[in-house]
Design an enzyme around this catalytic site. Structure first.
Site, mmCIF file in Angstrom:
data_model
loop_
_atom_site.group_PDB
_atom_site.id
_atom_site.type_symbol
_atom_site.label_atom_id
_atom_site.label_comp_id
_atom_site.label_asym_id
_atom_site.label_seq_id
_atom_site.Cartn_x
_atom_site.Cartn_y
_atom_site.Cartn_z
ATOM 1 C CB CYS A 189 -138.591 84.196 21.262
ATOM 2 S SG CYS A 189 -139.914 83.743 22.405
ATOM 3 C CB THR A 201 -136.143 76.444 26.520
ATOM 4 O OG1 THR A 201 -136.684 77.204 25.418
ATOM 5 C CG2 THR A 201 -137.034 75.249 26.778
ATOM 6 C CG ASP A 213 -145.922 78.660 37.471
ATOM 7 O OD1 ASP A 213 -145.023 78.768 38.325
ATOM 8 O OD2 ASP A 213 -145.771 78.986 36.277
ATOM 9 N NE ARG A 266 -138.859 87.412 28.183
ATOM 10 C CZ ARG A 266 -139.536 86.340 27.773
ATOM 11 N NH1 ARG A 266 -139.149 85.137 28.172
ATOM 12 N NH2 ARG A 266 -140.584 86.466 26.976
ATOM 13 C CE LYS A 297 -143.857 92.524 19.095
ATOM 14 N NZ LYS A 297 -144.336 91.276 18.443
ATOM 15 C CG ASN A 328 -138.040 81.919 16.384
ATOM 16 O OD1 ASN A 328 -139.031 82.456 15.895
ATOM 17 N ND2 ASN A 328 -138.028 81.475 17.622
#
Length: 437
Positions: free
Chosen positions: A264, A88, A32, A334, A327, A212
């Protein structure tokens, strides 16, 4: 093990993949550009909350099979297979996905690839990205076509990521050669008998986007039914239960409530729509606009219900919010519906106090304008309205009498349809929930 692996990107996906592959016996080097994150990981400190992952991370470090670096040159020299696990995110002001982190990783790694290797993308990307990156990789790498690309989408659920990595329900690989397929079969052989779908680049990219989109559609479908139930005084919980017995439909993701969030699902369905438009197939996915709209309406409806219980205005009203993560079993905030609702109520004049068992620090950093409690009881003390917005088990198990002794008035809105309505009403609570009378 026949191969040494690198994992480029140590976010949620990368950390999980690196630690679990090391646990399977591979030598793994995580990379990273964030120096502080690499330092923390190398010392065994997990920067995210994921059940079971910290133990696996430390086991990998102690065994010597797992370590971390910031050097692309070191990664290229070390690895036979390089997994790309970059984020992304949604582009600012657009629906499209920002794949610049993937491009930057390929551009940084490729100049050091002087021997045959396989670069494997795991990120969720717009269809067509893999073919473009494959060409860039071959152009920039000294070994040229000897640096081959494959695509291997991830299907991890936050809170179950370790289980989903070590016991996947399927593995999808998009490859351009038999050699790439052979290598990936060998990599995943330690997982045992797992269904493997071998396909081309574009199909492998579409699998995650389609999955998704389907899940988001199912969630929004039952929430659309909740809107109809509210208008007709029906009970969406009972409706969902009745539907779940139909094996063509099933009960999973048929839980009415505040809707989906996280890093996501929301951004992925928007990116899917954007890419379909670029391809001239935008009409195929116009239904996803309504899926997204239904999901966002749930948040507005939650605020409306809370305002109704507050007497029509949040001015002078104290609101206790249970939940900040998008959740349970996660510290991910996010696009969290819970925090979105809390912030909106605060902007409308409510005095909001939030509690979450894991995500509190992240929430504080993102929204310092809100107040935060150190426990559920602390968050609701003196509240005129209580909102259950993340279905943590400890919230579901709360004693309505004990909670009732702490609040100013016994009024609660169950944003996740997680509580037993009759139990709370019997304890003197004015109980409301999305989609229920």
């Amino acid at each position: 093990m026949p191969y040494r692996l690198t994992v480029i990107g140590t976010g949620y996906l990368g950390i999980t993949h690196a630690a679990c592959m090391a646990d399977l016996g591979f030598e793994v080097l995580g990379l990273d550009v964030d120096v502080d994150k690499i330092r923390r990981l190398q010392s065994g400190e997990l920067p995210i909350h994921e059940p079971g992952l910290e133990e696996i991370l430390r086991r990998g470090l102690e065994s010597g099979r797992l370590r971390f670096t910031t050097s692309y040159e070191e990664a290229a020299a070390f690895g036979d297979i390089h997994f790309l696990c970059l984020g992304t995110p949604q582009k600012h002001g657009e629906y499209a996905a920002d794949v610049s982190y993937l491009d930057a990783a390929v551009e940084s790694l490729a100049p050091y690839l002087d021997r045959d290797c396989l670069v494997v993308g795991k990120s969720t990307v717009p269809v067509g990205t893999a073919a473009r990156l494959a060409a860039k990789l071959a152009r920039l790498a000294p070994v040229n076509a000897g640096a081959e690309l494959a695509w291997n989408p991830e299907f991890l659920r936050e809170g179950f990521a370790v289980q989903d990595t070590l016991n996947p329900d399927r593995i999808v690989i998009g490859v351009a050669s038999e050699q790439a397929e052979k290598i990936l079969r060998e990599v995943y052989e330690p997982l045992g008998e797992v269904p493997m779908v071998v396909t081309d680049y574009p199909t492998s990219e579409l699998v995650k986007s389609a999955a998704n989109a389907f899940l988001a559609t199912k969630i929004s479908f039952i929430n659309a039914m909740a809107e109809v139930c509210e208008a007709s005084h029906a009970d969406v919980q009972q409706l969902a239960q009745a539907l779940s017995f139909d094996d063509r439909i099933g009960g999973r993701f048929l839980n009415p409530g505040l809707g989906f969030g996280g890093g996501c699902l929301p951004k992925d369905i928007r990116a899917f729509m954007a890419r379909a438009g670029e391809l001239g197939a935008d009409q195929a996915l116009t239904f996803l606009r309504e899926v997204d709209a239904i999901n966002m309406r749930r948040r507005a409806r939650m605020v409306d219900l809370a305002r109704e219980l507050a007497g029509g205005s949040f001015r002078g009203c104290t609101v206790g919010v249970l939940g900040a993560a998008f959740k349970p079993n996660s510290d991910d905030i996010r696009d969290s519906p819970a925090l979105d609702v809390a912030v909106t109520i605060g902007e409308q004049g409510g005095q909001v106090t939030v509690y979450d068992p894991i995500a509190l620090d992240n929430a504080r950093k993102a929204h310092p304008e809100l107040s935060y409690g150190e426990s559920a009881l602390d968050a609701v003390r003196g509240a005129h309205v209580v909102l259950l917005l993340t279905e943590w088990k400890q919230f579901i198990d709360l004693d309505p009498e004990e909670l009732g002794a702490a609040v100013a008035t016994r009024k609660i809105v169950d944003g996740r349809n997680a509580l037993d309505a009759e139990t709370w009403r019997a304890a003197g609570w004015h109980y409301r929930a999305l989609g229920r009378p």
